[in-house]
Design a protein around this motif. Structure first.
Motif, short mmCIF file in Angstrom:
data_model
loop_
_atom_site.label_atom_id
_atom_site.label_comp_id
_atom_site.label_asym_id
_atom_site.label_seq_id
_atom_site.Cartn_x
_atom_site.Cartn_y
_atom_site.Cartn_z
N ALA A 26 -64.17 65.75 112.82
CA ALA A 26 -65.49 66.19 112.38
C ALA A 26 -65.38 67.60 111.81
O ALA A 26 -64.48 68.35 112.15
N PRO A 27 -66.31 67.98 110.94
CA PRO A 27 -66.27 69.35 110.42
C PRO A 27 -66.59 70.36 111.53
O PRO A 27 -67.27 70.04 112.50
N VAL A 28 -66.07 71.55 111.34
CA VAL A 28 -66.42 72.66 112.23
C VAL A 28 -67.82 73.10 111.82
O VAL A 28 -68.05 73.46 110.66
N PRO A 29 -68.78 73.09 112.74
CA PRO A 29 -70.16 73.39 112.34
C PRO A 29 -70.44 74.89 112.22
O PRO A 29 -69.98 75.70 113.02
N CYS A 30 -71.20 75.22 111.19
CA CYS A 30 -71.77 76.55 111.07
C CYS A 30 -73.29 76.34 111.07
O CYS A 30 -73.88 75.94 110.07
N PHE A 31 -73.90 76.58 112.23
CA PHE A 31 -75.33 76.40 112.37
C PHE A 31 -76.02 77.57 111.68
O PHE A 31 -75.75 78.73 111.99
N THR A 32 -76.89 77.26 110.73
CA THR A 32 -77.41 78.26 109.80
C THR A 32 -78.91 78.45 109.95
O THR A 32 -79.65 77.47 110.00
N GLN A 33 -79.32 79.71 110.00
CA GLN A 33 -80.73 80.07 110.03
C GLN A 33 -81.04 80.89 108.77
O GLN A 33 -80.23 81.73 108.36
N VAL A 34 -82.20 80.66 108.20
CA VAL A 34 -82.64 81.39 107.01
C VAL A 34 -84.04 81.92 107.24
O VAL A 34 -84.92 81.20 107.73
N THR A 35 -84.22 83.18 106.90
CA THR A 35 -85.54 83.81 106.94
C THR A 35 -85.76 84.50 105.61
O THR A 35 -84.84 85.14 105.08
N LEU A 36 -86.95 84.38 105.06
CA LEU A 36 -87.30 85.09 103.84
C LEU A 36 -88.80 85.33 103.79
O LEU A 36 -89.56 84.74 104.55
N THR A 37 -89.19 86.23 102.91
CA THR A 37 -90.61 86.54 102.72
C THR A 37 -91.02 86.19 101.31
O THR A 37 -90.32 86.53 100.35
N VAL A 38 -92.15 85.49 101.19
CA VAL A 38 -92.76 85.23 99.89
C VAL A 38 -93.89 86.25 99.75
O VAL A 38 -94.78 86.33 100.58
N ASN A 39 -93.81 87.05 98.69
CA ASN A 39 -94.83 88.06 98.40
C ASN A 39 -95.81 87.49 97.40
O ASN A 39 -95.40 86.90 96.40
N LYS A 40 -97.10 87.66 97.68
CA LYS A 40 -98.13 87.14 96.78
C LYS A 40 -99.27 88.14 96.67
O LYS A 40 -99.35 89.09 97.44
N MET A 41 -100.12 87.89 95.71
CA MET A 41 -101.30 88.74 95.53
C MET A 41 -102.38 88.33 96.52
O MET A 41 -102.49 87.15 96.87
N THR A 42 -103.15 89.28 96.97
CA THR A 42 -104.28 88.98 97.84
C THR A 42 -105.20 88.01 97.12
O THR A 42 -105.52 88.18 95.95
N GLY A 43 -105.60 86.97 97.80
CA GLY A 43 -106.49 85.98 97.20
C GLY A 43 -105.76 84.79 96.62
O GLY A 43 -106.38 83.74 96.40
N ASP A 44 -104.47 84.92 96.33
CA ASP A 44 -103.71 83.77 95.83
C ASP A 44 -103.48 82.78 96.97
O ASP A 44 -103.34 83.17 98.13
N ALA A 45 -103.42 81.52 96.62
CA ALA A 45 -103.15 80.49 97.63
C ALA A 45 -101.70 80.60 98.11
O ALA A 45 -100.82 81.04 97.35
N ASP A 46 -101.49 80.24 99.36
CA ASP A 46 -100.13 80.24 99.90
C ASP A 46 -99.31 79.14 99.22
O ASP A 46 -99.85 78.09 98.86
N PRO A 47 -98.01 79.35 99.06
CA PRO A 47 -97.17 78.29 98.50
C PRO A 47 -96.99 77.16 99.51
O PRO A 47 -97.37 77.29 100.68
N ASP A 48 -96.39 76.08 99.07
CA ASP A 48 -96.13 74.91 99.92
C ASP A 48 -94.96 75.22 100.87
O ASP A 48 -93.80 74.98 100.54
N ILE A 49 -95.28 75.76 102.03
CA ILE A 49 -94.26 76.20 102.99
C ILE A 49 -93.40 75.02 103.45
O ILE A 49 -92.17 75.13 103.54
N ALA A 50 -94.01 73.88 103.75
CA ALA A 50 -93.25 72.71 104.19
C ALA A 50 -92.27 72.26 103.11
O ALA A 50 -91.12 71.92 103.40
N GLY A 51 -92.71 72.26 101.87
CA GLY A 51 -91.84 71.88 100.76
C GLY A 51 -90.69 72.86 100.58
O GLY A 51 -89.55 72.45 100.32
N ILE A 52 -90.98 74.14 100.73
CA ILE A 52 -89.93 75.16 100.61
C ILE A 52 -88.89 74.97 101.70
O ILE A 52 -87.68 75.00 101.44
N LYS A 53 -89.34 74.76 102.93
CA LYS A 53 -88.40 74.56 104.03
C LYS A 53 -87.51 73.35 103.80
O LYS A 53 -86.29 73.40 104.01
N THR A 54 -88.10 72.26 103.35
CA THR A 54 -87.32 71.05 103.08
C THR A 54 -86.29 71.29 101.98
O THR A 54 -85.14 70.86 102.08
N ALA A 55 -86.68 72.01 100.93
CA ALA A 55 -85.76 72.30 99.84
C ALA A 55 -84.61 73.18 100.31
O ALA A 55 -83.45 72.97 99.92
#
Length: 149
Positions: A26-55
């Motif tokens: 079996a491959p040697v696993p590298c368990f990976t965590q990712v954190t990032l910030t999406v910056n937007k303008m006040t009043g703009d709708a939030d992006p599709d967080i679930a879609g981003i995570k899946t991608a």
């Protein structure tokens, strides 16, 4: 069980070399965590967080055996979910390699997780595979882009 099936196939008389044995691991696993910030303008709708995570998961889990996970690939797929007024910042990637000898090695970068060549520990670019799951991806949304007056 798939590794057992592959081992059985490779060890069969019709496939294997008569002068050698082959051991499938079996491959040697590298368990990976990712954190990032999406910056937007006040009043703009939030992006599709679930879609981003899946991608992001698709990028990580489909990275082939070449010993690196580039942040640019993650940023590229996230941009597909953003409007023109949005941006990405604070990308943080953390990898935890679980070595076959039971040891642990950590990788952290905002640019690329690169597997160091350690053949004595069976850790090389050709043996390590990146893995992640939904709980390992954190997307923060911040209204930090000022609205033009």
């Amino acid at each position: 069980t798939l590794i057992k099936d592959i081992q059985t196939l490779i060890s069969s008389r019709d496939v294997r070399s008569y002068a050698a044995d082959a051991l499938i691991k079996a491959p040697v696993p590298c368990f990976t965590q990712v954190t990032l910030t999406v910056n937007k303008m006040t009043g703009d709708a939030d992006p599709d967080i679930a879609g981003i995570k899946t991608a992001i998961l698709e990028v990580i889990n489909q990275t082939d055996f070449y010993g690196r996970l580039d942040g640019s690939k993650i940023i590229s797929v996230v941009h597909n979910y953003l409007t023109s007024n949005m941006s990405i910042s604070a990308l943080d990637m953390l990898g935890r390699i679980r070595k076959p000898n039971g040891g642990t090695q950590y990788l952290r970068s905002s640019d690329a997780l690169i597997v160091a060549d350690q053949p004595e520990d069976m850790v090389t670019a050709k043996t390590v595979q990146f893995f992640s799951e939904l709980a390992d991806v954190t997307i923060n949304v911040a209204s930090t882009i000022p609205v033009a007056a």
